[in-house]
Enzyme design. Structure first.
Site, PDB file in Angstrom:
ATOM      1  N   THR A 128      33.446  62.441  85.083  1.00 29.66           N
ATOM      2  CA  THR A 128      34.594  61.524  85.148  1.00 29.66           C
ATOM      3  C   THR A 128      35.532  61.837  86.290  1.00 29.66           C
ATOM      4  O   THR A 128      36.095  60.939  86.908  1.00 29.66           O
ATOM      5  CB  THR A 128      35.385  61.605  83.813  1.00 29.66           C
ATOM      6  OG1 THR A 128      34.541  61.120  82.778  1.00 29.66           O
ATOM      7  CG2 THR A 128      36.638  60.776  83.845  1.00 29.66           C
ATOM      8  N   ASP A 152      26.628  61.142  85.832  1.00 34.00           N
ATOM      9  CA  ASP A 152      27.307  61.273  84.543  1.00 34.00           C
ATOM     10  C   ASP A 152      26.579  62.435  83.857  1.00 34.00           C
ATOM     11  O   ASP A 152      25.338  62.500  83.887  1.00 34.00           O
ATOM     12  CB  ASP A 152      27.119  59.978  83.747  1.00 34.00           C
ATOM     13  CG  ASP A 152      27.881  59.984  82.437  1.00 34.00           C
ATOM     14  OD1 ASP A 152      28.738  59.095  82.254  1.00 34.00           O
ATOM     15  OD2 ASP A 152      27.594  60.849  81.582  1.00 34.00           O
ATOM     16  N   THR A 179      32.292  66.229  81.227  1.00 33.63           N
ATOM     17  CA  THR A 179      32.598  67.036  80.039  1.00 33.63           C
ATOM     18  C   THR A 179      31.579  66.851  78.914  1.00 33.63           C
ATOM     19  O   THR A 179      31.452  67.720  78.050  1.00 33.63           O
ATOM     20  CB  THR A 179      34.005  66.692  79.488  1.00 33.63           C
ATOM     21  OG1 THR A 179      34.037  65.305  79.146  1.00 33.63           O
ATOM     22  CG2 THR A 179      35.082  66.997  80.505  1.00 33.63           C
ATOM     23  N   ASP A 180      30.839  65.730  78.940  1.00 32.05           N
ATOM     24  CA  ASP A 180      29.979  65.421  77.786  1.00 32.05           C
ATOM     25  C   ASP A 180      28.950  66.510  77.483  1.00 32.05           C
ATOM     26  O   ASP A 180      28.717  66.848  76.328  1.00 32.05           O
ATOM     27  CB  ASP A 180      29.266  64.077  78.001  1.00 32.05           C
ATOM     28  CG  ASP A 180      30.218  62.900  77.840  1.00 32.05           C
ATOM     29  OD1 ASP A 180      31.338  63.094  77.324  1.00 32.05           O
ATOM     30  OD2 ASP A 180      29.842  61.777  78.234  1.00 32.05           O
ATOM     31  N   THR A 210      25.175  77.274  61.805  1.00 29.46           N
ATOM     32  CA  THR A 210      25.995  76.475  60.878  1.00 29.46           C
ATOM     33  C   THR A 210      26.502  75.190  61.520  1.00 29.46           C
ATOM     34  O   THR A 210      26.796  75.147  62.713  1.00 29.46           O
ATOM     35  CB  THR A 210      27.183  77.282  60.334  1.00 29.46           C
ATOM     36  OG1 THR A 210      27.956  76.418  59.485  1.00 29.46           O
ATOM     37  CG2 THR A 210      28.088  77.819  61.426  1.00 29.46           C
TER      38      THR A 210
HETATM   39  N1  ASP Z   1      30.582  60.721  80.661  1.00 30.83           N
HETATM   40  C1  ASP Z   1      31.351  61.683  81.426  1.00 30.83           C
HETATM   41  C2  ASP Z   1      30.406  62.818  81.821  1.00 30.83           C
HETATM   42  O1  ASP Z   1      30.158  63.684  81.033  1.00 30.83           O
HETATM   43  C3  ASP Z   1      32.503  62.191  80.633  1.00 30.83           C
HETATM   44  C4  ASP Z   1      33.394  63.171  81.356  1.00 30.83           C
HETATM   45  O2  ASP Z   1      33.158  63.642  82.448  1.00 30.83           O
HETATM   46  O3  ASP Z   1      34.429  63.551  80.758  1.00 30.83           O
HETATM   47  O4  ASP Z   1      29.930  62.818  82.929  1.00 30.83           O
END
Ligand code: ASP
Length: 361
Positions: free
Chosen positions: A30, A74, A106-107, A294
């Site tokens: 992102t 992404d 972040t994903d 878990t």
């Molecule tokens: N869809 C994005 C990614 O992981 C989300 C992000 O960067 O926060 O590339």
């Protein structure tokens, strides 16, 4: 996916420590995305856009050079072969830089952090993953602070001239975390990551405060080992009330499957229906390694606590203790990639390799 790797220009040589050099590796996410005018969806965009929106980088007092994955992605498109690619970049340029920052979506950041932490064995320099929840072009972006602070952490040295954080970390929203301990816990908030079972390695406020006692100490007399071993024959099986024979069977009968991360309840409990235990027993007899992790975010597996957990232990299911699913999965990929036998993988899964789990009691 074939990438064109561009080794770009020096961004800035500052006044204070002209010798410090950090490599910024841009994979996408992102932070560098822009909105598609027609669909309104965020799409990966090139680094020059990100760089144009980050004049602050020029004010850093050390050198930053860039290495671009082209096209940027992404992080939902992340894969073991891209992890190997990143490790190649770091290995090739390891001696030229004091630290590394990886811009990443972040994903899947927690998966990448877990994999890279195990692929970069005896790391002696900081490698910091960061990204953002809002693109850099947005006024309220969280990307600027994340990136600038991650670069500073990667360049930071102690009084003896050694890096302060010689390990693979995630830095997001003021928190510096051991990478293989992280989990993405929020899809919307800037505070998207936590390290549920291990203390933060540092926190950025007016200053960056490091918690030295929690940071890994490498053996500086030994070389870094860049490990490319990776076997994708692994799967995650998450239990839920009402899970059917067909679902369990489908996971355990995947052709070539070698390791299963079994996401259980609480302290590592599962149903004890005969069909379920029979299927696990059969899989273990076929030398499939089953690791008990878990579903809870905090705490870990203690199979001795309940009868249902003890059954798993007796069958030969191995405890993942307080490891995250992301770290368990990537560790299985790496151990099998190294050609370890199922018995060796069983023995090594509960043994910490890069601080990814803690054995209690
Ligand atoms: N869809 C994005 C990614 O992981 C989300 C992000 O960067 O926060 O590339």
């Amino acid at each position: 996916m074939p990438f064109k790797l561009l080794y770009l220009h020096k961004i800035y040589a500052g006044m204070i420590d002209r010798n410090a050099k950090v490599l910024l590796i841009y994979t996408g996410g992102t932070i560098g995305m822009v909105e598609n005018a027609e669909t309104g969806a965020l799409e990966p965009f090139n680094f020059s856009h990100l760089y144009a929106n980050m004049p602050e980088i020029k004010r850093l007092k050390f050198n930053v050079e860039t290495y671009l994955f082209d096209p940027p992605i992404d992080s939902s498109d992340m894969s073991p072969s891209i992890w190997q690619h990143i490790v190649h970049v770091i290995e090739d340029l390891y001696n030229e830089f004091d630290g590394f920052v990886i811009l990443h979506g972040t994903d899947t950041m927690a998966y990448t952090a877990s994999a890279l932490s195990l692929m970069l064995d005896n790391l002696t320099k900081p490698v910091i993953l960061t990204g953002s929840q809002l693109p850099i072009g947005k006024l309220r972006t969280d990307g600027k602070e994340n990136l600038i602070t991650a670069l500073e952490i990667a360049a930071d040295k102690d009084a003896a001239g050694r890096p302060i954080v010689p390990e693979l970390c995630v830095y997001m929203q003021n928190l510096l975390m051991r990478g293989n301990r992280t989990a993405k816990i929020n899809a919307n908030n800037f505070s998207a990551f936590t390290s549920p079972n291990y203390p933060y390695l540092g926190e950025a406020g007016l200053n960056i405060r490091y918690s030295g006692q929690f940071i890994l100490k490498p053996d500086y007399t030994k070389p870094v080992y860049f490990n490319y071993a990776m076997d994708p024959h692994v799967v995650i099986l998450k239990l839920f009330p009402g899970i059917t024979k067909e679902v369990v069977q489908a996971h355990l009968a995947i052709p070539g499957i070698k390791g299963v991360v079994l996401e259980t309840y609480g302290t590592g409990n599962s149903p004890i229906y005969p069909w379920f235990t029979d299927m696990l027993r059969d899989a273990i007899e076929r030398e499939i390694v089953i690791v008990n992790v878990t579903q809870c975010l905090y705490g870990g597996v203690e199979m001795h606590r309940y009868e249902n957990g003890q059954r798993l232990e007796k069958l030969g299911v191995v405890s993942g203790h307080d490891i995250t699913t992301e770290a368990a999965l990537t560790k299985l990929m790496i151990l099998f990639g190294e050609g370890k036998t199922p018995a060796e993988v069983n023995r090594l899964m509960p043994v910490p390799r890069r601080g990814e789990l803690t054995v209690r009691g």
